[in-house]
Scaffold this motif. Structure first.
Motif, PDB file in Angstrom:
ATOM      1  N   UNK A   1     -24.596   4.205 -24.487  1.00  0.00           N
ATOM      2  CA  UNK A   1     -24.449   4.834 -23.181  1.00  0.00           C
ATOM      3  C   UNK A   1     -24.280   6.342 -23.327  1.00  0.00           C
ATOM      4  N   UNK A   2     -23.533   6.758 -24.358  1.00  0.00           N
ATOM      5  CA  UNK A   2     -23.351   8.195 -24.598  1.00  0.00           C
ATOM      6  C   UNK A   2     -24.670   8.859 -24.968  1.00  0.00           C
ATOM      7  N   UNK A   3     -25.462   8.168 -25.784  1.00  0.00           N
ATOM      8  CA  UNK A   3     -26.763   8.712 -26.178  1.00  0.00           C
ATOM      9  C   UNK A   3     -27.690   8.853 -24.978  1.00  0.00           C
ATOM     10  N   UNK A   4     -27.700   7.845 -24.123  1.00  0.00           N
ATOM     11  CA  UNK A   4     -28.530   7.902 -22.915  1.00  0.00           C
ATOM     12  C   UNK A   4     -28.047   8.993 -21.970  1.00  0.00           C
ATOM     13  N   UNK A   5     -26.754   9.177 -21.855  1.00  0.00           N
ATOM     14  CA  UNK A   5     -26.208  10.235 -21.006  1.00  0.00           C
ATOM     15  C   UNK A   5     -26.620  11.606 -21.536  1.00  0.00           C
TER      16      UNK A   5
ATOM     17  N   UNK B   1     -30.275  12.115 -20.750  1.00  0.00           N
ATOM     18  CA  UNK B   1     -30.421  12.398 -19.326  1.00  0.00           C
ATOM     19  C   UNK B   1     -30.064  13.849 -19.037  1.00  0.00           C
ATOM     20  N   UNK B   2     -29.021  14.339 -19.667  1.00  0.00           N
ATOM     21  CA  UNK B   2     -28.631  15.745 -19.500  1.00  0.00           C
ATOM     22  C   UNK B   2     -29.734  16.676 -19.967  1.00  0.00           C
ATOM     23  N   UNK B   3     -30.340  16.354 -21.105  1.00  0.00           N
ATOM     24  CA  UNK B   3     -31.433  17.169 -21.643  1.00  0.00           C
ATOM     25  C   UNK B   3     -32.637  17.164 -20.704  1.00  0.00           C
ATOM     26  N   UNK B   4     -32.930  16.003 -20.141  1.00  0.00           N
ATOM     27  CA  UNK B   4     -34.051  15.895 -19.207  1.00  0.00           C
ATOM     28  C   UNK B   4     -33.781  16.734 -17.961  1.00  0.00           C
ATOM     29  N   UNK B   5     -32.562  16.704 -17.451  1.00  0.00           N
ATOM     30  CA  UNK B   5     -32.210  17.507 -16.274  1.00  0.00           C
ATOM     31  C   UNK B   5     -32.332  18.998 -16.587  1.00  0.00           C
ATOM     32  N   UNK B   6     -31.884  19.406 -17.766  1.00  0.00           N
ATOM     33  CA  UNK B   6     -31.976  20.814 -18.154  1.00  0.00           C
ATOM     34  C   UNK B   6     -33.438  21.244 -18.274  1.00  0.00           C
TER      35      UNK B   6
END
Length: 73
Positions: free
Chosen positions: A2-6, A9-14
């Motif tokens: 879950x931490x890896x996916x989070x 997701x943060x990288x994708x948003x950036x």
């Protein structure tokens, strides 16, 4: 996991934010050209008809105006 996916997701948003900014920067010259064309279209003098000839009632504005810019009599 879950931490890896989070983190992903943060990288994708950036990256998405960076792409949106890049898109705005790329569209800016086109928007400026369109605005300049619209401004020129509203400012351009329209020719009038005098004795069947097209003449400008108000000559184009220039840096060095002289009597040559005026319509012939």
């Amino acid at each position: 996991m879950a931490e890896e996916l989070a983190k992903q997701l943060e990288e994708v948003h950036a990256e998405r934010e960076e792409l949106l900014i890049a898109e705005r920067v790329l569209n800016r010259p086109a928007e400026q050209d369109r605005a300049a064309a619209e401004a020129a279209a509203t400012v351009a003098p329209n020719p009038a008809r005098v004795a069947g000839r097209a003449v400008l009632l108000i000559p184009h504005r220039s840096e060095n105006p002289d009597e040559a810019a005026l319509a012939a009599r």
